[in-house]
Design an enzyme around this catalytic site. Structure first.
Site, PDB file in Angstrom:
ATOM      1  N   GLY A  95       2.562   2.385  10.804  1.00  0.00           N
ATOM      2  CA  GLY A  95       3.426   3.549  10.636  1.00  0.00           C
ATOM      3  C   GLY A  95       4.046   4.056  11.928  1.00  0.00           C
ATOM      4  N   ASN A 154       0.852  -1.187   0.000  1.00  0.00           N
ATOM      5  CA  ASN A 154       0.000   0.000   0.000  1.00  0.00           C
ATOM      6  C   ASN A 154       0.889   1.239   0.000  1.00  0.00           C
ATOM      7  OD1 ASN A 154      -1.886   1.993   0.410  1.00  0.00           O
ATOM      8  ND2 ASN A 154      -2.433   1.354   2.491  1.00  0.00           N
ATOM      9  N   LYS A 206      -0.076   4.228  -0.206  1.00  0.00           N
ATOM     10  CA  LYS A 206      -0.776   5.349   0.428  1.00  0.00           C
ATOM     11  C   LYS A 206      -0.661   6.598  -0.451  1.00  0.00           C
ATOM     12  CE  LYS A 206      -0.219   3.149   4.885  1.00  0.00           C
ATOM     13  NZ  LYS A 206      -0.041   3.288   6.327  1.00  0.00           N
ATOM     14  N   HIS A 257      -9.578   0.599   4.935  1.00  0.00           N
ATOM     15  CA  HIS A 257      -8.305   0.845   5.605  1.00  0.00           C
ATOM     16  C   HIS A 257      -8.538   1.736   6.822  1.00  0.00           C
ATOM     17  CE1 HIS A 257      -4.221   2.188   6.418  1.00  0.00           C
ATOM     18  NE2 HIS A 257      -3.827   1.125   5.754  1.00  0.00           N
ATOM     19  N   GLU A 312      -7.003   4.142   8.056  1.00  0.00           N
ATOM     20  CA  GLU A 312      -6.851   5.584   7.853  1.00  0.00           C
ATOM     21  C   GLU A 312      -8.142   6.193   7.324  1.00  0.00           C
ATOM     22  OE1 GLU A 312      -2.088   4.989   7.181  1.00  0.00           O
ATOM     23  OE2 GLU A 312      -3.357   5.313   5.419  1.00  0.00           O
ATOM     24  N   SER A 340       3.545  -2.022  10.235  1.00  0.00           N
ATOM     25  CA  SER A 340       5.001  -1.911  10.368  1.00  0.00           C
ATOM     26  C   SER A 340       5.730  -3.213  10.034  1.00  0.00           C
ATOM     27  CB  SER A 340       5.376  -1.407  11.768  1.00  0.00           C
ATOM     28  OG  SER A 340       4.844  -0.111  12.000  1.00  0.00           O
ATOM     29  N   GLU A 366      -4.977  -5.259  10.535  1.00  0.00           N
ATOM     30  CA  GLU A 366      -4.003  -4.197  10.769  1.00  0.00           C
ATOM     31  C   GLU A 366      -4.278  -3.529  12.102  1.00  0.00           C
ATOM     32  OE1 GLU A 366      -2.288  -2.484   6.879  1.00  0.00           O
ATOM     33  OE2 GLU A 366      -4.282  -1.650   7.103  1.00  0.00           O
TER      34      GLU A 366
END
Length: 253
Positions: free
Chosen positions: A172, A10, A12, A96, A98, A212, A166
């Site tokens: 991140g 991904n 992003k 996702h 985010e 990560s 996730e």
């Protein structure tokens, strides 16, 4: 018939034409296991999808990072599933964390998106995962089950779905779920599918880990019985993504 290892990258909201060219060159030159051992899908931003798709080695596929919840129309700024299909983009990432956090996408909305994308012939990487507060409150399993249930209520066929677990606190941040923490959640997700969908779906659906993932930790994570691959963020922009793809060999060794 085992579950084929799956590695998604991904990207992003990252990249310039020059950077994209470099990443694609690295991917094209990388020594990786054959497609019968590992399925590789990379997800650049929408604007780079056609150029990446046209330049990428044929055994690697591309994914969009999102798509709209229904047919296109008066939805400024959105991209529909039909457009992705028209461009020959086979995969899409949906739900996702985010987007859930920053854009307020609810479990139900994500469920609707997954169902619509599948109905148009896309394959879906469906993301689930808990926040740090939820983990510390001991509600990880309930949170992830609720996210999965919202998808299960809308779809019948799971053959084109990959579930990505996730943990939000590990995305991140450099914090990684330990291999045992990852395995525990993956096993509980597989158990949820067994009880609430079917033993066949539970056995055949790939559950991949994101949060990560790096060249340093991927082999240990990938060796866990219920970890069927990875959804890689930052590291998918770097040469070490090739090392992560090669972690697929821990399953076939």
């Amino acid at each position: 018939m085992g579950r084929k290892f799956f590695v998604g990258g991904n990207w992003k909201c990252n990249g310039t034409i020059d950077q994209v060219d470099k990443i694609v060159k690295t991917l094209n030159e990388g020594q990786v296991p054959p497609p019968d051992v590992v399925e590789v899908v990379v997800s650049p931003p929408y604007v780079f999808l056609p150029v990446v798709k046209s330049q990428l080695r044929p055994e690697f596929q591309v994914a969009a990072q999102n798509c709209w919840v229904k047919k296109g129309g008066a939805f400024t700024g959105e991209v529909s599933a039909e457009m992705l299909v028209n461009l020959g983009v086979p995969w899409v990432i949906l739900g996702h964390s985010e987007r859930r956090a920053l854009l307020g996408e609810s479990n139900e909305f994500v469920g609707d998106k997954v169902a619509y994308a599948l109905s148009q012939g896309l394959k879906v990487i469906a993301c689930v995962g808990e926040t740090l507060e939820q983990r510390e409150a001991g509600s990880t399993v309930e949170v992830v089950a609720a996210q999965t249930k919202a998808i299960a209520e809308k779809i019948k066929d799971w053959s084109n779905v990959v579930v990505a677990y996730e943990p939000v606190w590990a995305i991140g941040t450099g914090k990684v779920a330990t291999p045992d923490q990852a395995q525990e959640v993956h096993a509980s997700l597989r158990d949820w599918l067994k009880v609430n969908v079917s033993p066949e779906v539970s056995e055949s659906t790939r559950i991949i880990y994101g949060g990560s993932v790096t060249a340093a930790n991927c082999k240990e994570l990938g060796a866990k019985p219920d970890v069927d691959g990875f959804l890689v963020g930052g590291a998918s922009l770097k040469p070490e993504f090739i090392d992560i793809i090669n972690a697929a060999t821990v399953k076939s060794a």
